[in-house]
Design a protein around this motif. Sequence first.
Motif, PDB file in Angstrom:
ATOM      1  N   ALA A   1       0.818  -1.217   0.000  1.00  0.00           N
ATOM      2  CA  ALA A   1       0.000   0.000   0.000  1.00  0.00           C
ATOM      3  C   ALA A   1       0.847   1.259   0.000  1.00  0.00           C
ATOM      4  CB  ALA A   1      -0.936  -0.008   1.211  1.00  0.00           C
ATOM      5  N   SER A   2       2.074   1.160   0.411  1.00  0.00           N
ATOM      6  CA  SER A   2       2.944   2.343   0.434  1.00  0.00           C
ATOM      7  C   SER A   2       3.261   2.854  -0.964  1.00  0.00           C
ATOM      8  CB  SER A   2       4.249   2.003   1.156  1.00  0.00           C
ATOM      9  OG  SER A   2       4.941   0.983   0.458  1.00  0.00           O
ATOM     10  N   GLY A   3       3.081   2.006  -1.987  1.00  0.00           N
ATOM     11  CA  GLY A   3       3.398   2.411  -3.343  1.00  0.00           C
ATOM     12  C   GLY A   3       4.791   2.051  -3.776  1.00  0.00           C
ATOM     13  N   HIS A   4       5.632   1.563  -2.827  1.00  0.00           N
ATOM     14  CA  HIS A   4       6.969   1.114  -3.197  1.00  0.00           C
ATOM     15  C   HIS A   4       6.860  -0.196  -3.975  1.00  0.00           C
ATOM     16  CE1 HIS A   4       8.069   4.283  -0.595  1.00  0.00           C
ATOM     17  NE2 HIS A   4       7.997   3.617   0.561  1.00  0.00           N
ATOM     18  N   LEU A   5       7.909  -0.503  -4.745  1.00  0.00           N
ATOM     19  CA  LEU A   5       7.928  -1.718  -5.561  1.00  0.00           C
ATOM     20  C   LEU A   5       9.119  -2.557  -5.105  1.00  0.00           C
ATOM     21  CD1 LEU A   5       6.445  -2.996  -8.005  1.00  0.00           C
ATOM     22  CD2 LEU A   5       8.152  -1.940  -9.481  1.00  0.00           C
ATOM     23  N   TYR A   6       8.831  -3.814  -4.692  1.00  0.00           N
ATOM     24  CA  TYR A   6       9.873  -4.728  -4.234  1.00  0.00           C
ATOM     25  C   TYR A   6       9.851  -5.961  -5.133  1.00  0.00           C
ATOM     26  CZ  TYR A   6       9.653  -1.836  -0.028  1.00  0.00           C
ATOM     27  OH  TYR A   6       9.656  -0.776   0.836  1.00  0.00           O
ATOM     28  N   PHE A   7      11.050  -6.435  -5.478  1.00  0.00           N
ATOM     29  CA  PHE A   7      11.130  -7.613  -6.347  1.00  0.00           C
ATOM     30  C   PHE A   7      12.563  -8.128  -6.297  1.00  0.00           C
ATOM     31  CE2 PHE A   7      11.717  -3.740  -8.811  1.00  0.00           C
ATOM     32  CZ  PHE A   7      12.920  -3.945  -9.460  1.00  0.00           C
TER      33      PHE A   7
ATOM     34  N   PHE B   1      11.397   2.855  -4.901  1.00  0.00           N
ATOM     35  CA  PHE B   1      10.487   3.600  -4.044  1.00  0.00           C
ATOM     36  C   PHE B   1       9.406   4.313  -4.854  1.00  0.00           C
ATOM     37  CE2 PHE B   1      14.365   3.648  -1.169  1.00  0.00           C
ATOM     38  CZ  PHE B   1      13.925   2.554  -0.439  1.00  0.00           C
ATOM     39  N   ARG B   2       8.369   4.703  -4.168  1.00  0.00           N
ATOM     40  CA  ARG B   2       7.156   5.234  -4.817  1.00  0.00           C
ATOM     41  C   ARG B   2       7.457   6.425  -5.725  1.00  0.00           C
ATOM     42  NH1 ARG B   2       1.793   7.493  -1.585  1.00  0.00           N
ATOM     43  NH2 ARG B   2       0.626   8.139  -3.477  1.00  0.00           N
ATOM     44  N   SER B   3       8.342   7.310  -5.291  1.00  0.00           N
ATOM     45  CA  SER B   3       8.640   8.500  -6.084  1.00  0.00           C
ATOM     46  C   SER B   3       9.222   8.132  -7.450  1.00  0.00           C
ATOM     47  CB  SER B   3       9.617   9.402  -5.322  1.00  0.00           C
ATOM     48  OG  SER B   3      10.830   8.699  -5.049  1.00  0.00           O
ATOM     49  N   ARG B   4       9.918   6.972  -7.519  1.00  0.00           N
ATOM     50  CA  ARG B   4      10.492   6.501  -8.781  1.00  0.00           C
ATOM     51  C   ARG B   4       9.511   5.596  -9.552  1.00  0.00           C
ATOM     52  NH1 ARG B   4      15.147   9.495  -9.746  1.00  0.00           N
ATOM     53  NH2 ARG B   4      16.384   9.653  -7.833  1.00  0.00           N
ATOM     54  N   SER B   5       8.779   4.781  -8.844  1.00  0.00           N
ATOM     55  CA  SER B   5       7.901   3.797  -9.513  1.00  0.00           C
ATOM     56  C   SER B   5       6.734   4.471 -10.235  1.00  0.00           C
ATOM     57  CB  SER B   5       7.375   2.781  -8.499  1.00  0.00           C
ATOM     58  OG  SER B   5       6.523   3.417  -7.554  1.00  0.00           O
ATOM     59  N   GLN B   6       6.325   5.660  -9.787  1.00  0.00           N
ATOM     60  CA  GLN B   6       5.199   6.328 -10.437  1.00  0.00           C
ATOM     61  C   GLN B   6       5.534   6.797 -11.859  1.00  0.00           C
ATOM     62  OE1 GLN B   6       4.215   9.412  -7.620  1.00  0.00           O
ATOM     63  NE2 GLN B   6       2.641   8.156  -6.629  1.00  0.00           N
ATOM     64  N   GLY B   7       6.827   6.929 -12.167  1.00  0.00           N
ATOM     65  CA  GLY B   7       7.213   7.389 -13.503  1.00  0.00           C
ATOM     66  C   GLY B   7       7.494   6.269 -14.490  1.00  0.00           C
ATOM     67  N   LEU B   8       7.205   5.016 -14.130  1.00  0.00           N
ATOM     68  CA  LEU B   8       7.467   3.897 -15.036  1.00  0.00           C
ATOM     69  C   LEU B   8       6.592   3.995 -16.278  1.00  0.00           C
ATOM     70  CD1 LEU B   8       7.800   0.831 -12.633  1.00  0.00           C
ATOM     71  CD2 LEU B   8       9.612   2.082 -13.795  1.00  0.00           C
ATOM     72  N   ARG B   9       7.182   3.688 -17.465  1.00  0.00           N
ATOM     73  CA  ARG B   9       6.440   3.749 -18.718  1.00  0.00           C
ATOM     74  C   ARG B   9       5.960   2.368 -19.175  1.00  0.00           C
ATOM     75  NH1 ARG B   9      10.588   7.155 -22.343  1.00  0.00           N
ATOM     76  NH2 ARG B   9      12.040   5.770 -21.263  1.00  0.00           N
ATOM     77  N   PHE B  10       6.037   1.388 -18.292  1.00  0.00           N
ATOM     78  CA  PHE B  10       5.523   0.051 -18.606  1.00  0.00           C
ATOM     79  C   PHE B  10       4.987  -0.561 -17.320  1.00  0.00           C
ATOM     80  CE2 PHE B  10       9.747  -0.600 -17.073  1.00  0.00           C
ATOM     81  CZ  PHE B  10       9.751  -1.834 -16.451  1.00  0.00           C
ATOM     82  N   GLN B  11       4.270  -1.671 -17.469  1.00  0.00           N
ATOM     83  CA  GLN B  11       3.684  -2.349 -16.320  1.00  0.00           C
ATOM     84  C   GLN B  11       4.570  -3.529 -15.930  1.00  0.00           C
ATOM     85  OE1 GLN B  11       0.985  -1.385 -14.562  1.00  0.00           O
ATOM     86  NE2 GLN B  11       1.434  -3.021 -13.133  1.00  0.00           N
ATOM     87  N   PRO B  12       5.268  -3.475 -14.783  1.00  0.00           N
ATOM     88  CA  PRO B  12       6.119  -4.602 -14.378  1.00  0.00           C
ATOM     89  C   PRO B  12       5.270  -5.855 -14.149  1.00  0.00           C
ATOM     90  CG  PRO B  12       6.632  -2.634 -13.100  1.00  0.00           C
ATOM     91  CD  PRO B  12       5.359  -2.342 -13.826  1.00  0.00           C
TER      92      PRO B  12
END
Length: 447
Positions: free
Chosen positions: A43-49, A63-74
């Motif tokens: 829920a925090s919006g961070h992406l872990y993998f 982290f969320r500030s970076r993941s929001q700018g992704l141009r594709f769907q992981p």
Amino acid sequence: MPAPPAENVLSPSQLNALARSLLEDAFPVVVVEGELGNLSRPASGHLYFTLKDARAQVRCALFRSRSQGLRFQPREGLRVLARGRLTLYEARGDYQLILDSLEEAGEGALRRAFDELKAKLQAEGLFDDARKRPLPAYARRLGIITSPSGAAVRDVLSVLARRFPLVEADVLPVPVQGDAAAAQIRGMLERAAVSGRYDVLVLARGGGSLEDLWAFNDEALARAIAACEVPVVSAVGHETDFTLADFAADLRAPTPSVAAELVVPNAVDVGTRVRGLQQRLGALHLQRMRDRMQRADRASLRLQALAPQARLSALGERQLQALRRLHSAWQARDAALRARLRHADAVLRATRPERRLAVLRERLAALGPRPQAAVARRLQADTLRLRGLARSLQAVSPLATVARGYAILQHDDGRVVRGTGDVAPGDRLSARVGDGKLRLRVEPGDS
């Protein structure tokens, strides 16, 4: 074993802090390519993998500030390029990558670049159907821009030779794969268009991966195709392959062989159409001849209905009446002039104006010939008019036709013979020719 000095003993947090410092100093920025796994987005919006290959894996955090700018769907299994800093999470002692960016690797990146450029050019109207031109129905010369050694050019030339051997096809050699291919294809396309030699240009290449076909996704090439003054057919790859050249071209063919079928007609179909046109032309000519014959028949019937002999008689009567009126008018005019002369003579005799006598004699001398001249002019005009009427009557008279060498066949009862079906062997006929009539008899076999 003796105990180590107290100053050399580290706590877990001290050890992890030291390891973290060593990792971050040794690896300030790293780029790692691998496959996504254990993907989690709380829920925090961070992406872990984890990034993994066949033998190892490394934990990553975006982290969320970076993941929001992704141009594709992981998604699980997607191959990506990760850029970030190597560090250690001190609380658990976990070795991990803190990422600054994440992007698709290999064909995925190419696909994203393709989609972005396609959307850009489409928004500019480069792919609009309204700007695309139809191909000529019968192209005389084709320019085939392709590799001279590929299977595509053999397929195109084979289909052209089979369908329409009359077309002239020039192979314009270019590389169709590699970093320099797009520029060379564009240059050849522009030179071929400027030459004015070709009715259609065909871009042809066999199938391949997205990377193999990437030269045909070049932005400058797509713009050159759209601006080309000669219609362009794109036949790149297989039926399921699409490139920007396909969208920019005036026509997209699923394969090079299909492109050859689209740019030239089938010789068999052309022959069938030509024969059909010949038949139509013959039928139209026959129908026109029939119409002309019917018009001639109707004109003949109208001529007979007008009874030219009666018209000649009526015109002759009108001529006699005109002559009588002319003679009467001349006599009336002459009598009036004579009366005027007598009146003048009486006036002169009564007044005896000696000094005007010479003037009146001159006037009398001038007026004497004028009635006759007027009558002569009138007679001449009426004579010319009557001659014109006579020529008109002569032009429509069947006798004039006879005088030119034709003959009018009639039965004894006056019926005109219009065809062989109107007579029988043994019938007596009369033939009217220019200088009289001939008596004829129908012999067996004449009809």
